[in-house]
Design an enzyme around this catalytic site. Structure first.
Site, PDB file in Angstrom:
ATOM      1  N   ASN A   1       0.868  -1.170   0.000  1.00  0.00           N
ATOM      2  CA  ASN A   1       0.000   0.000   0.000  1.00  0.00           C
ATOM      3  C   ASN A   1       0.908   1.224   0.000  1.00  0.00           C
ATOM      4  OD1 ASN A   1      -1.764   2.073   0.493  1.00  0.00           O
ATOM      5  ND2 ASN A   1      -2.369   1.385   2.548  1.00  0.00           N
TER       6      ASN A   1
ATOM      7  N   LYS B   1       0.169   4.230  -0.225  1.00  0.00           N
ATOM      8  CA  LYS B   1      -0.454   5.425   0.370  1.00  0.00           C
ATOM      9  C   LYS B   1      -0.217   6.633  -0.550  1.00  0.00           C
ATOM     10  CE  LYS B   1      -0.058   3.194   4.816  1.00  0.00           C
ATOM     11  NZ  LYS B   1       0.078   3.294   6.258  1.00  0.00           N
TER      12      LYS B   1
ATOM     13  N   HIS C   1      -9.288   1.335   5.071  1.00  0.00           N
ATOM     14  CA  HIS C   1      -8.009   1.541   5.756  1.00  0.00           C
ATOM     15  C   HIS C   1      -8.214   2.502   6.929  1.00  0.00           C
ATOM     16  CE1 HIS C   1      -3.893   2.675   6.576  1.00  0.00           C
ATOM     17  NE2 HIS C   1      -3.556   1.549   5.961  1.00  0.00           N
TER      18      HIS C   1
ATOM     19  N   GLU D   1      -6.587   4.923   7.891  1.00  0.00           N
ATOM     20  CA  GLU D   1      -6.382   6.340   7.550  1.00  0.00           C
ATOM     21  C   GLU D   1      -7.627   6.922   6.877  1.00  0.00           C
ATOM     22  OE1 GLU D   1      -2.692   5.583   5.512  1.00  0.00           O
ATOM     23  OE2 GLU D   1      -1.815   5.037   7.447  1.00  0.00           O
TER      24      GLU D   1
ATOM     25  N   GLU E   1      -5.154  -4.676  10.680  1.00  0.00           N
ATOM     26  CA  GLU E   1      -4.089  -3.693  10.863  1.00  0.00           C
ATOM     27  C   GLU E   1      -4.322  -2.945  12.176  1.00  0.00           C
ATOM     28  OE1 GLU E   1      -2.195  -2.568   6.883  1.00  0.00           O
ATOM     29  OE2 GLU E   1      -3.945  -1.292   7.065  1.00  0.00           O
TER      30      GLU E   1
ATOM     31  N   GLY F   1       2.852   2.396  10.815  1.00  0.00           N
ATOM     32  CA  GLY F   1       3.809   3.484  10.658  1.00  0.00           C
ATOM     33  C   GLY F   1       4.538   3.871  11.930  1.00  0.00           C
TER      34      GLY F   1
ATOM     35  N   SER G   1       3.752  -2.011  10.408  1.00  0.00           N
ATOM     36  CA  SER G   1       5.209  -2.100  10.599  1.00  0.00           C
ATOM     37  C   SER G   1       5.763  -3.483  10.266  1.00  0.00           C
ATOM     38  CB  SER G   1       5.592  -1.675  12.024  1.00  0.00           C
ATOM     39  OG  SER G   1       5.213  -0.328  12.247  1.00  0.00           O
TER      40      SER G   1
END
Ligand code: 13P
Length: 252
Positions: A9, A11, A96, A98, A168, A174, A214
């Site tokens: 991904n 992003k 996701h 985000e 996730e 991250g 991660s």
């Protein structure tokens, strides 16, 4: 046997030329190799149409990171599932964290997006996962169950065959903090049990469940060795060719 997958991904990273160069690098790396897993690139929209030519004849698949819930219309700046499909893409990431956090996408909207994407012939990588405060309060199972129940579990059995679930944990995205293999396994098992309760054993056993957060070449093999971890959804480490390819090769 369910499919193993390593998906990158990207992003909101990579401009046009650097993204194309990365895709070509990944393609060339796997030219004479047959990885155990399916390898997928989820790029920004700007790369999708070009990936059709770049990845022609390659084992690498590609997809988008989001789509609109409507089929078409006056939604300035948005991209539809049909448009994504028309580039030759096979996948789209939906839900996701985000998107949930920064764009206010809730379970009911994500359910609509998922159905639109499936109706247009895309496979959906549906994301779920708790934030740190929820894990600390020990309600992470409850949170993931709600996300799946409200976002996904009203699909038909036929539709569910085109779903990949990605767990996730938001505290691992991250941050350099990875869920331990045991923590990942425990949640993946829980997700599979819930799939079985809703859809029966066959679909539960055949649904690919990815871990994301991660994940890197140095910890991938250990995570992927867990019986219910069927690969990974990779953020930062998918932007480096060697690192991403090493993660894909960690699947056995
Ligand atoms: P990182 O691998 O950068 O933690 O991101 C994971 C992720 O969000 C993939 O969708």
């Amino acid at each position: 046997m369910r499919k193993k997958i390593v998906a990158g991904n990207w992003k909101m990273n990579m401009d046009y030329s650097t993204g194309i160069a990365l895709a070509e690098g990944i393609r060339d790396y796997f030219k004479n190799k047959v990885p155990v897993c399916e390898v997928i690139i989820c790029s920004p929209f700007i790369h999708l149409a070009s990936l059709q030519n770049i990845l022609k004849g390659s084992i690498i698949k590609y997809g988008a990171q989001n789509c609109h819930q409507e089929e078409s219309g006056a939604y300035t700046g948005e991209i539809s599932a049909g448009m994504i499909k028309s580039t030759g893409a096979e996948y789209v990431i939906i839900g996701h964290s985000e998107r949930r956090t920064y764009f206010g996408e809730d379970d009911s909207l994500l359910n609509r997006k998922t159905k639109t994407a499936l109706a247009r012939g895309l496979k959906v990588i549906f994301c779920c996962g708790e934030v740190l405060a929820e894990r600390e309060k020990e309600i992470h199972f409850e949170v993931v169950k709600r996300q799946l129940t409200d976002g996904l579990f009203n699909l038909t059995e036929e539709q569910m065959k085109n779903i990949v679930i990605a767990y996730e944990p938001v505290w691992a995205i991250g941050t350099g903090l990875t869920a331990s293999p045991a923590q990942a396994q425990e949640m993946h098992r829980f997700i599979r049990e819930n799939l079985e309760a809703g859809y029966g054993r066959k679909i539960a056993e055949e649904t690919t469940i990815l871990y994301g957060g991660s994940c890197k070449a140095s910890n991938a093999a250990e995570l992927f060795s867990m019986p219910d971890v069927d690969g990974g959804l990779i953020g930062g480490a998918s932007l480096k060719k060697d690192e991403f390819c090493a993660i894909a090769e960690a699947v056995h």
